[in-house]
Design an enzyme around this catalytic site. Structure first.
Site, PDB file in Angstrom:
ATOM      1  NE  ARG A  94      -4.381  -1.724   0.081  1.00 48.84           N
ATOM      2  CZ  ARG A  94      -4.490  -2.291  -0.706  1.00 48.84           C
ATOM      3  NH1 ARG A  94      -3.478  -2.375  -1.780  1.00 48.84           N
ATOM      4  NH2 ARG A  94      -5.592  -2.962  -0.706  1.00 48.84           N
ATOM      5  CD  GLU A 141      -2.952   3.039  -5.767  1.00 46.86           C
ATOM      6  OE1 GLU A 141      -1.782   2.909  -5.519  1.00 46.86           O
ATOM      7  OE2 GLU A 141      -3.425   2.095  -5.989  1.00 46.86           O
ATOM      8  CG  HIS A 196      -2.554  -0.838  -7.326  1.00 49.66           C
ATOM      9  ND1 HIS A 196      -3.041  -0.067  -6.245  1.00 49.66           N
ATOM     10  CD2 HIS A 196      -2.528  -2.060  -6.995  1.00 49.66           C
ATOM     11  CE1 HIS A 196      -3.423  -1.059  -5.272  1.00 49.66           C
ATOM     12  NE2 HIS A 196      -3.018  -2.250  -5.804  1.00 49.66           N
TER      13      HIS A 196
END
Lengths: 320, 352
Positions: free
Chosen positions: A239, A268, A286
């Site tokens: 994370r 993000e 991601h």
């Protein structure tokens, strides 16, 4: 009575949507449009279950306004920091996630970040692809050897343990920091550190594999970065909130951190522009679990959980 | 290239060429210079190797200028020449080598840049640097496997252009490397080191090699005497075979077509092993899902059509490009030069 109603917030892999449509009156999202709070509440009307994604925010306010019919919230992710689980529980809504099935894919991305940043893969890529490669020299793009180096894993859960297994095959010596020491059969020779200081000092390569949330927010800050060996490599596929970005960017400039690799970012899909200006970082959007095999397995597991709750059973993947 | 921005790993000196580069860097103490053998270093070398060369030899550093190196051999009456794969010892160059030169040490494992027949006929001793780059090259090959499977070029390009968009759960999906069947062509030291890494990813490992590999080195990998029989099983294929005429274009339209649809192809061995037209066709049609290349038929002037493909990860022949390995290779080359100059047998002669 017809099939139960399932609201699916985002477009999911074909095989997963096919199963959802077979078993439910499924409200799909063919355009894959992002869903606001208003969208979520409107499309949940009369639904028995919601299958959401990490980009959806299911905070206490949204959960309080969900219709009475909603009994279960499945998330297409392992992490559930986008869901206020306590608020859901207070309303009698069960939450299920997708543990285990993406451990391997996420660990792969972690290893990719380690090797590609140590070996300056994207820098080499950009040089070659731009047609700027003028020839081999013994000193061109020299990186750092991965084999034989010490790897520190912060957070030795399922993903961390997969990373340890892969790194072991690269001849890395694995150290780890965790809330508690693992049983020997899970530890597989990795060296446990009960405190940060010795862990950071050992971590020539530091991999963050811990959950997000308040307990780990900005864990990697300036003070901890200073305890890493000079030139250390930092990778994060867990994370973005675990890192104090300005501190790490400063360390990447000073050379205290030699290079870094990220699949996740604080805030993000907006990324601190300080990272984009650096050559010595590997940046991925991601997609740690983004393999066809893994995404199908995640969708099926989330549906298993929803099926179980609506059938009055306790799902194996219930978030507690 | 002096003071180039090349970044070195930790615990290494910044890459600023020490004083004396491009010069005859002999020792000032006349008494000692007579003790030291004469060496000409043709290419640029890492600082640690530079320092050791200067400590042990009366050394001329030619900074990559091959003509200057040849002139220096003559002028110094040097017995040793330090080269790399960027310095070609063709028959024509070998014919021009002054008779004083006894040994040429190449700081590489491969020696396609050396005309072996001409060197043998000339009585030149030639050495290479085996073993020291095995792990480093295997690491890079595995990096290519992971980057090709997980679409790293496309992912990085998304980031460098600003991202700003989240992807649907079915978008931009790659191939999971773990659990796949990996075929390794050439099961020498590097091929076996790649197999070792693959075991950490739960892969089934197959290999093709013309040589018989001792059982204790195989660790469960399955042997195929026939490359064509192995290819249909290989979801990932990685080349680790030597170059040379026998293996030229071993991967061509026919052999690529034998791979299963959606396979991943990696080459960190030699560019000549691959018919690049066939590779480009297989990547364009989608028969291959992705590829990773460290080597090319022509280097550095590689086929620019490769750079137009999104599903490929391209790096500039950097299999051994770590500070640790390049130092180890340089030291090994110096070990060989020292041995021959002291009248001892070479440690890693290309022939005996």
């Amino acid at each position: 009575m017809g099939k139960p109603v399932l609201f699916v917030t985002r477009r999911l892999p074909q095989a997963v949507e096919a199963r959802a449509s077979r078993d439910y009156e499924a409200r799909l999202n063919a355009e894959d449009a992002p869903r606001s709070k208003e969208d979520i509440l409107r499309l949940s009307s009369g639904a028995h279950a919601v299958l959401c994604c990490p980009a959806d925010r299911l905070d206490a306010g949204t959960i309080a306004e969900l219709p009475e019919t909603v009994k279960v919230l499945g998330t297409f992710s392992v992490g559930f920091d986008h869901i206020d689980v306590a608020a859901a529980r207070a309303r009698g809504i069960q939450v299920c996630n997708t543990p285990d099935v993406l451990s391997v894919a996420t660990a792969e991305i972690t290893m990719l970040l380690i090797v590609a940043s140590a070996r300056r893969g994207p820098e080499g890529e950009r040089l070659v692809r731009a047609g700027r490669w003028t020839g081999w020299t013994p000193t061109q793009l020299l990186g750092t050897q991965v084999s034989g180096r010490r790897l520190g894993i912060f957070g030795m859960g399922r993903i961390g343990r997969e990373v340890a297994r892969m790194a072991g095959a690269f001849g890395m010596q694995v150290h780890y920091r965790n809330q508690r020491r693992l049983a020997p059969e899970l530890e597989m020779g990795a060296i446990y550190h009960a405190e940060d200081e010795s862990f950071l000092a050992a971590s020539q390569v530091l991999s963050l594999n811990a959950p997000g949330g308040d307990g780990t927010r900005k864990w990697l800050n300036a003070a901890r970065i200073a305890r890493l060996p000079k030139g250390a490599i930092v990778v994060n596929a867990s994370r973005g909130t675990l890192i104090d970005d300005p501190a790490l960017i400063a360390a990447l400039h000073s050379g205290q951190v030699g290079c870094a690799g990220f699949d996740v970012y604080d805030g993000e899909p907006h990324v601190n522009p300080g990272y984009l200006a650096l050559e010595n970082v590997v940046l991925l959007p991601h997609l740690g679990s983004a393999t066809a095999e893994t995404r199908d397995a995640m969708g099926f597991l989330a549906l298993d959980g929803i099926d179980a709750v609506l059938a009055g059973r306790e799902p194996a993947n219930l978030v507690t | 290239m002096r003071g180039s921005p090349d970044r070195l790993g930790d615990a290494s000196a910044p890459l600023v060429m020490p004083q004396g580069y491009g010069h005859h860097s002999g020792n000032d103490h006349r008494g000692e210079t007579h003790m030291k053998p004469q060496l000409v270093v043709a290419p640029l070398i890492p600082p640690a190797v530079f320092e050791r060369a200067r400590a042990t030899f009366e050394t001329y550093f030619a900074e990559g200028n091959v003509e200057a190196a040849l002139t220096a051999v003559e002028k110094l009456q040097a017995a040793g020449l330090f080269i790399t794969s960027s310095v070609k010892l063709t028959a024509e160059v070998i014919a021009r080598l002054p008779s004083c030169l006894k040994v040429a040490a190449t700081c590489s494992v491969g020696f396609d840049h050396i005309d072996v027949a001409a060197a043998k006929a000339r009585g030149l001793i030639v050495t290479n640097t085996p073993e020291v780059l095995t792990d480093c090259t295997a690491d890079l090959a595995f990096m290519l496997i992971l980057n090709a499977c997980r679409r790293a070029h496309e992912y990085e390009a998304i980031m460098r252009s600003g991202w700003r968009k989240s992807f649907g759960m079915g978008e931009m999906l790659g191939t999971r490397a773990s659990g796949k069947t990996l075929g390794i062509v050439g099961f020498g030291r590097i091929g076996r080191a790649v197999a070792q890494r693959a075991r950490g990813f739960g892969m089934r490992v197959l290999y093709h090699d013309t040589k018989r590999i001792p059982d204790e080195l195989v660790h469960g990998a399955e042997h195929f005497t026939d490359l064509r029989a192995m290819l249909p099983h290989c979801q990932i294929l990685s080349l680790h075979a030597p170059g040379g005429p026998a293996n030229d274009r071993m991967m061509n339209a026919e052999t690529f077509s034998l791979l299963p649809s959606g396979a991943i192809f990696v080459n960190a061995a030699r560019g000549a092993l691959v018919d690049e037209d066939a590779l480009i066709a297989a990547l364009t049609s989608g028969h291959l899902a992705g590829a990773g290349l460290d080597v090319y038929r022509s280097e550095p002037a590689f086929d620019l059509r490769l750079a137009d493909l999104p599903n490929i990860f391209l790096v500039p022949h950097m299999g051994s490009a770590t500070v640790e390995t390049r130092n180890a290779m340089g030291f090994r080359a110096l070990d060989n030069l020292e041995a021959v100059c002291a009248g001892r047998p070479a440690i890693d002669p290309l022939w005996s």
